[in-house]
Design an enzyme around this catalytic site. Structure first.
Site, PDB file in Angstrom:
ATOM      1  N   LYS A  26      -3.410   3.261  -3.241  1.00 19.58           N
ATOM      2  CA  LYS A  26      -4.775   3.744  -3.432  1.00 19.58           C
ATOM      3  C   LYS A  26      -4.795   5.162  -2.897  1.00 19.58           C
ATOM      4  O   LYS A  26      -4.964   5.397  -1.718  1.00 19.58           O
ATOM      5  CB  LYS A  26      -5.753   2.874  -2.634  1.00 19.58           C
ATOM      6  CG  LYS A  26      -5.730   1.437  -3.075  1.00 19.58           C
ATOM      7  CD  LYS A  26      -6.911   0.688  -2.518  1.00 19.58           C
ATOM      8  CE  LYS A  26      -6.876   0.648  -0.992  1.00 19.58           C
ATOM      9  NZ  LYS A  26      -8.064   0.024  -0.433  1.00 19.58           N
ATOM     10  N   ASP A  65       0.796  -1.217   0.000  1.00 20.56           N
ATOM     11  CA  ASP A  65       0.000   0.000   0.000  1.00 20.56           C
ATOM     12  C   ASP A  65       0.826   1.263   0.000  1.00 20.56           C
ATOM     13  O   ASP A  65       1.978   1.247   0.391  1.00 20.56           O
ATOM     14  CB  ASP A  65      -0.733   0.045   1.353  1.00 20.56           C
ATOM     15  CG  ASP A  65      -2.178  -0.271   1.195  1.00 20.56           C
ATOM     16  OD1 ASP A  65      -2.584  -0.566   0.077  1.00 20.56           O
ATOM     17  OD2 ASP A  65      -2.884  -0.200   2.219  1.00 20.56           O
ATOM     18  N   MET A 122      -8.660   9.473   8.022  1.00 16.01           N
ATOM     19  CA  MET A 122      -9.022  10.028   6.710  1.00 16.01           C
ATOM     20  C   MET A 122      -9.839  11.305   6.854  1.00 16.01           C
ATOM     21  O   MET A 122     -10.814  11.505   6.136  1.00 16.01           O
ATOM     22  CB  MET A 122      -9.839   8.994   5.907  1.00 16.01           C
ATOM     23  CG  MET A 122      -9.110   7.693   5.699  1.00 16.01           C
ATOM     24  SD  MET A 122     -10.140   6.391   5.013  1.00 16.01           S
ATOM     25  CE  MET A 122     -11.065   5.844   6.445  1.00 16.01           C
TER      26      MET A 122
HETATM   27  N1  SAH Z   1      -5.387   0.450   8.144  1.00 16.85           N
HETATM   28  C1  SAH Z   1      -4.842   1.730   8.479  1.00 16.85           C
HETATM   29  C2  SAH Z   1      -5.774   2.856   8.146  1.00 16.85           C
HETATM   30  C3  SAH Z   1      -5.984   3.041   6.682  1.00 16.85           C
HETATM   31  S1  SAH Z   1      -7.076   4.367   6.329  1.00 16.85           S
HETATM   32  C4  SAH Z   1      -4.484   1.752   9.961  1.00 16.85           C
HETATM   33  O1  SAH Z   1      -4.833   0.839  10.688  1.00 16.85           O
HETATM   34  O2  SAH Z   1      -3.827   2.685  10.385  1.00 16.85           O
HETATM   35  C5  SAH Z   1      -5.934   5.630   5.933  1.00 16.85           C
HETATM   36  C6  SAH Z   1      -5.881   6.652   7.023  1.00 16.85           C
HETATM   37  O3  SAH Z   1      -5.122   6.163   8.093  1.00 16.85           O
HETATM   38  C7  SAH Z   1      -5.211   7.939   6.628  1.00 16.85           C
HETATM   39  O4  SAH Z   1      -6.087   8.778   5.935  1.00 16.85           O
HETATM   40  C8  SAH Z   1      -4.852   8.501   7.964  1.00 16.85           C
HETATM   41  O5  SAH Z   1      -5.976   9.065   8.579  1.00 16.85           O
HETATM   42  C9  SAH Z   1      -4.494   7.240   8.729  1.00 16.85           C
HETATM   43  N2  SAH Z   1      -3.052   6.987   8.754  1.00 16.85           N
HETATM   44  C10 SAH Z   1      -2.411   5.911   8.307  1.00 16.85           C
HETATM   45  N3  SAH Z   1      -1.090   6.004   8.547  1.00 16.85           N
HETATM   46  C11 SAH Z   1      -0.909   7.172   9.180  1.00 16.85           C
HETATM   47  C12 SAH Z   1       0.214   7.839   9.721  1.00 16.85           C
HETATM   48  N4  SAH Z   1       1.440   7.333   9.665  1.00 16.85           N
HETATM   49  N5  SAH Z   1       0.011   9.032  10.318  1.00 16.85           N
HETATM   50  C13 SAH Z   1      -1.208   9.559  10.429  1.00 16.85           C
HETATM   51  N6  SAH Z   1      -2.292   8.981   9.924  1.00 16.85           N
HETATM   52  C14 SAH Z   1      -2.163   7.802   9.315  1.00 16.85           C
END
Ligand code: SAH
Length: 510
Positions: free
Chosen positions: A63, A41, A178
């Site tokens: 994505k 991803d 998000m």
């Molecule tokens: N499965 C992922 C979430 C995916 S949705 C998880 O468990 O973290 C994608 C969202 O995750 C982004 O829009 C943001 O809000 C958050 N996100 C993922 N990685 C991040 C990071 N390193 N710092 C801040 N937000 C993050």
């Protein structure tokens, strides 16, 4: 439920963690180590791909924004197709696969196709951001509940599940995923549904990475603040009184080298120690080995000396590498540390001394000054006349010590114990970062590190690429080599050790 039937394919849905590559689980690494295909991803740290065996297929399933729905079907089909081919597939997803990761849908597609899968949890962004921003999501005195909520609305089904009244009035911590583009609307909603407008809010962007950015405000003003500084995704939004704890608990982004990108040019086998110390202080380290250590072209002279060790009065070892190659050779010849029984041992530099102690030998002399000149001075206080000295060395070593010892009347043999040659190429990540002008500092820990870089890159290109990059050199000899090549040295510690070099970097960037 039994998984992995026969030899058929399997998909491991692996949570990559929030960004810091060391936050993946051991199980996740195990899966990567046997992957034939890795589908990764946008949010999964690319460095994790290096755990996959060489030759594994890497497929980027980024994505980004709007492509979500269309892309998901393609990804599902891809996973099914690869597993059907009998492949071991790792689906590497940012954070946790089952937290807003659509891992559920991928598993459904695999189940529908009758294929095996396993899910490896990961540190989800909210949890990673909480830890690295110093904002506990719960706290006995403040709140006993926390909700993870999607910040997207309209675009997907999560919206219908959000009970804004309960979310706002419940008093628990609320974490939006998000939610950067929809920040204003969501903050307004929280207030409209009853949450006090002065409730603290933190935005945490690229949490747990060297680029982590934290913006703090309130429900009333965080959207304005985010606009003012052009705050961009990916970020999570933490809403609740717990945000106030950051003031006291902040630890990650206060580290001395936080946000600095440093290129380390040591030999691959030595870079780890320096890189580790820099990373621990918050720097992003790009390893760029400019040296490869290899065996001498012939062992003949060293072997002769080792077989005749009893005839020497002194063995002088000037680097940890010299110690390793020397003792390795002693071992290869079927001998051990007792071969040194009759000799005094001089270790130049504390690391060299430690390395010798690891072989069970206490050095007799550890000169306080690690430069060749300092070593010579120490010996000049002893009576070296007619003494026999063995000086196992690198092929390109300076000859100050043997020359001066000879001048004192000693008989010196200085067989080559190892050679230092150029690696085949410079790593693309380091070159890319230099081209992007995103590097803050480059470290040189010996003359060869800088000379080899110049030889590999070409002097002119090196000077151009290092414009605006702070040059850190471990000591005066290395600094002179830098200057001879036209580089200005910005950082040089007073003592020539890795610890002192790291400290000098901290002072420079303070
Ligand atoms: N499965 C992922 C979430 C995916 S949705 C998880 O468990 O973290 C994608 C969202 O995750 C982004 O829009 C943001 O809000 C958050 N996100 C993922 N990685 C991040 C990071 N390193 N710092 C801040 N937000 C993050």
């Amino acid at each position: 439920m039994p998984l992995l039937q026969n030899n058929s394919g399997i998909v491991y849905l692996v949570g990559a963690g929030p960004g810091d590559p060391s936050l993946i689980t051991l199980r996740g690494v195990e899966c990567l180590q046997k992957a034939e295909v890795v589908v990764y991803d946008y949010l999964a740290n690319e460095q994790l791909l290096s755990y996959a065996p060489e030759g594994a297929e890497h497929i980027y399933a980024g994505k980004i924004g709007g492509r979500h729905n269309q892309g998901q079907d393609e990804i599902n089909s891809l996973l099914v197709a690869k597993a059907r081919e009998g492949k071991v597939v790792v689906r590497l997803k940012g954070g946790d696969p089952f937290v807003f990761g659509r891992g559920g849908e991928e598993c459904e597609a695999l189940r529908d196709a009758g294929l095996s899968f396993e899910v490896v949890p990961g540190v989800t962004a909210a949890v990673g951001a909480s830890a690295y921003a110093g904002i506990p999501l719960t706290h006995r005195d403040i709140t006993a509940s926390v909700a993870f909520v999607t910040g997207q609305e309209g675009k997907d089904k999560y919206e219908s599940n959000i009970d804004w009244d309960r979310l706002s009035l419940g008093g628990g911590t609320v974490v939006f995923y998000m939610g950067v583009t929809t920040l204003r609307r969501n903050m307004k909603r929280m207030v409209e549904h009853g949450r006090p407008s002065d409730t603290p809010v933190a935005l945490v962007r690229w949490a747990t990475t060297a680029c982590q950015q934290v913006l703090v405000g309130t429900l009333a003003d965080i959207a304005d603040r985010a606009d003012e500084c052009g705050f961009k995704p990916p970020a999570i939004t933490i809403v609740g009184e717990v945000v106030a704890l950051r003031e006291k608990l902040q630890w990650f982004d206060t580290r001395t080298l936080c946000g600095k990108k440093v290129i380390v040019t040591r030999a691959a086998e030595q870079a780890g120690q320096l890189a580790g110390k820099l990373t621990a202080r918050g720097a992003t380290v790009l390893e760029c080995p400019t040296i490869r250590l290899v065996e001498p072209e012939s062992w003949q002279l060293l072997d002769l000396a080792i077989r005749d060790l009893r005839s020497y009065d002194w063995v002088v070892l000037t680097s940890a590498n010299a110690v390793r190659y020397f003792f390795q050779r002693i071992d290869t010849l079927g001998l051990d540390a007792r071969a040194l029984a009759g000799c005094k041992v001089c270790a130049v530099g504390p690391k060299t001394a430690d390395e010798i102690r690891a072989f069970g030998i206490k050095p007799d002399l550890v000169p306080a000054d690690y430069k060749a000149e300092g070593v010579v001075e120490e010996f000049s206080r002893l009576d070296m006349h007619e003494s026999r000295v063995l000086f196992p060395r690198a092929d390109k070593a300076r000859d100050v010590v043997p020359r001066e010892l000879k001048r004192m009347g000693a008989h010196v043999d200085s067989p080559v114990a190892y050679r230092n040659i150029f690696p085949d190429r410079l790593p693309p990540e380091a070159l890319f970062a230099l081209e992007k002008r995103s590097v803050d500092c480059i470290t040189f820990t010996s003359s060869s590190t800088v000379q080899n870089l110049a030889a590999m890159m070409g002097e002119e290109l090196m000077l151009d690429m290092l414009k605006g990059v702070a040059v850190a050199s471990i000591g005066p000899i290395t600094s002179k080599s830098c200057r001879d090549l036209g580089l200005k040295v910005d950082i040089e510690p007073e003592s020539y050790t890795i610890d002192a070099l790291v400290e000098a970097l901290e002072v420079h960037f303070r």
